[in-house]
Design an enzyme around this catalytic site. Sequence first.
Site, PDB file in Angstrom:
ATOM      1  N   GLY A 162      45.668  46.133  48.776  1.00 16.83           N
ATOM      2  CA  GLY A 162      47.306  45.932  48.852  1.00 16.83           C
ATOM      3  C   GLY A 162      48.140  46.912  48.360  1.00 16.83           C
ATOM      4  O   GLY A 162      48.233  48.091  48.968  1.00 16.83           O
ATOM      5  N   GLY A 163      48.809  46.909  47.227  1.00 19.32           N
ATOM      6  CA  GLY A 163      49.427  47.969  46.688  1.00 19.32           C
ATOM      7  C   GLY A 163      49.068  49.479  46.664  1.00 19.32           C
ATOM      8  O   GLY A 163      50.166  50.214  47.282  1.00 19.32           O
ATOM      9  N   GLU A 195      47.891  34.582  49.585  1.00 24.29           N
ATOM     10  CA  GLU A 195      49.509  34.360  49.873  1.00 24.29           C
ATOM     11  C   GLU A 195      49.649  33.333  51.003  1.00 24.29           C
ATOM     12  O   GLU A 195      50.418  32.694  50.928  1.00 24.29           O
ATOM     13  CB  GLU A 195      49.998  35.775  49.821  1.00 24.29           C
ATOM     14  CG  GLU A 195      50.186  36.304  48.733  1.00 24.29           C
ATOM     15  CD  GLU A 195      50.036  37.975  48.805  1.00 24.29           C
ATOM     16  OE1 GLU A 195      50.266  38.457  49.875  1.00 24.29           O
ATOM     17  OE2 GLU A 195      49.669  38.551  47.750  1.00 24.29           O
ATOM     18  N   HIS A 214      44.397  34.796  53.755  1.00 25.09           N
ATOM     19  CA  HIS A 214      44.814  35.504  52.756  1.00 25.09           C
ATOM     20  C   HIS A 214      45.544  34.449  51.659  1.00 25.09           C
ATOM     21  O   HIS A 214      46.108  33.422  51.959  1.00 25.09           O
ATOM     22  CB  HIS A 214      45.871  36.871  53.066  1.00 25.09           C
ATOM     23  CG  HIS A 214      46.108  37.467  51.674  1.00 25.09           C
ATOM     24  ND1 HIS A 214      46.888  37.205  50.651  1.00 25.09           N
ATOM     25  CD2 HIS A 214      45.607  38.654  51.313  1.00 25.09           C
ATOM     26  CE1 HIS A 214      46.911  37.998  49.816  1.00 25.09           C
ATOM     27  NE2 HIS A 214      46.033  39.098  50.159  1.00 25.09           N
ATOM     28  N   TRP A 216      48.930  45.931  54.063  1.00 23.66           N
ATOM     29  CA  TRP A 216      50.459  46.336  53.632  1.00 23.66           C
ATOM     30  C   TRP A 216      51.362  45.116  53.455  1.00 23.66           C
ATOM     31  O   TRP A 216      52.300  45.457  52.750  1.00 23.66           O
ATOM     32  CB  TRP A 216      51.231  46.938  54.818  1.00 23.66           C
ATOM     33  CG  TRP A 216      50.421  48.388  54.974  1.00 23.66           C
ATOM     34  CD1 TRP A 216      49.358  49.126  54.504  1.00 23.66           C
ATOM     35  CD2 TRP A 216      51.116  49.439  56.186  1.00 23.66           C
ATOM     36  NE1 TRP A 216      49.060  50.284  55.296  1.00 23.66           N
ATOM     37  CE2 TRP A 216      49.988  50.582  56.049  1.00 23.66           C
ATOM     38  CE3 TRP A 216      52.153  49.442  57.097  1.00 23.66           C
ATOM     39  CZ2 TRP A 216      50.200  51.372  56.983  1.00 23.66           C
ATOM     40  CZ3 TRP A 216      52.258  50.552  57.831  1.00 23.66           C
ATOM     41  CH2 TRP A 216      51.236  51.671  57.952  1.00 23.66           C
ATOM     42  N   LYS A 217      50.927  43.925  53.572  1.00 24.86           N
ATOM     43  CA  LYS A 217      51.761  42.891  53.365  1.00 24.86           C
ATOM     44  C   LYS A 217      53.134  43.038  54.066  1.00 24.86           C
ATOM     45  O   LYS A 217      53.094  43.646  55.087  1.00 24.86           O
ATOM     46  CB  LYS A 217      51.897  42.598  51.821  1.00 24.86           C
ATOM     47  CG  LYS A 217      50.449  42.620  51.050  1.00 24.86           C
ATOM     48  CD  LYS A 217      50.235  41.935  49.667  1.00 24.86           C
ATOM     49  CE  LYS A 217      48.861  42.056  49.347  1.00 24.86           C
ATOM     50  NZ  LYS A 217      48.691  41.299  47.974  1.00 24.86           N
ATOM     51  N   GLY A 251      47.701  42.017  42.943  1.00 21.90           N
ATOM     52  CA  GLY A 251      48.905  42.364  42.620  1.00 21.90           C
ATOM     53  C   GLY A 251      49.292  42.142  41.274  1.00 21.90           C
ATOM     54  O   GLY A 251      50.339  42.261  40.830  1.00 21.90           O
ATOM     55  N   GLU A 297      38.639  37.649  47.176  1.00 18.58           N
ATOM     56  CA  GLU A 297      39.850  38.258  46.426  1.00 18.58           C
ATOM     57  C   GLU A 297      39.962  37.275  45.374  1.00 18.58           C
ATOM     58  O   GLU A 297      40.541  36.350  45.683  1.00 18.58           O
ATOM     59  CB  GLU A 297      41.121  38.460  47.407  1.00 18.58           C
ATOM     60  CG  GLU A 297      40.594  39.493  48.627  1.00 18.58           C
ATOM     61  CD  GLU A 297      42.022  40.020  48.839  1.00 18.58           C
ATOM     62  OE1 GLU A 297      41.947  41.360  49.056  1.00 18.58           O
ATOM     63  OE2 GLU A 297      43.071  39.138  49.195  1.00 18.58           O
TER      64      GLU A 297
END
Length: 250
Positions: free
Chosen positions: A233-234, A96, A94, A10-11, A172, A166
């Site tokens: 994710g999204g 990010e 991750h 979900w970030k 994203g 990933e």
Amino acid sequence: MRKKVIAGNWKMNKTASEAEAFIKEVAPLVKGAGCTVVACVPFTDLAAAVKAAKRTNIKIGAQNLHYEKSGAFTGEVSADMLLDLGVKYVIIGHSERRQYFGETDETVNLKLKAALAAGLSPIVCVGELLSEREDGVTPEVLRRQVKIAFKDVSADEAKKVIIAYEPVWAIGTGKTATSDQADEACKTIRDCVAVLFGKSTASKIIIQYGGSMNAKNAADLLKKPNVDGGLIGGASLKSADFAAIVEAAR
Ligand code: PGA
């Protein structure tokens, strides 16, 4: 046969009340899943998510942890703290976190060992940058990330780890790796695990694909022999889309 794992990341999205409502909404849609279903939610949502997911087949994961057991690490959360809440999974490294929060292959290794020692199921993220893919060094990058992440981890422990491939350029961006690119990279990772821990471990370890996976492209990616699931994710933020991806993993 490896059981596929579909995990939502979900970030930094959804409050605790939104998390509770969302899990109640998605639970009936994924009830009969043929795969393991995980939702990796923000720290502040964990307690509410664990409660909402009770008596469902949804497992709850965190998105990070600290590698020390306790101490003067303001703002950080340990493996034991997660475990005590009823958390089962944790995303580690991750892209990010690597990009914005200074995580390295070395901290990924420390976090992986801390998660394993506590009995959490780690989801370790690896993946190349666009420039690395263009330079043709994707296999080397993946092998370096995997080798350092698994330093001082035993074969028995390695079997419990999920690796998420990933590609950073696909996260994203709406730009998905083709199913052949995803399969090839997952195979590179599996071959590396075989070198480190032997063929039997490599045949058991779960390797997911992540990067703009959605309800439309999931089936194509998930039918590849080396792709054992997805880190999403999204598309994991919308119940119908997430449920469709879970269905595609059948
Ligand atoms: P995305 O994110 O599905 O939104 O591309 C995947 C991830 O970062 O885990």
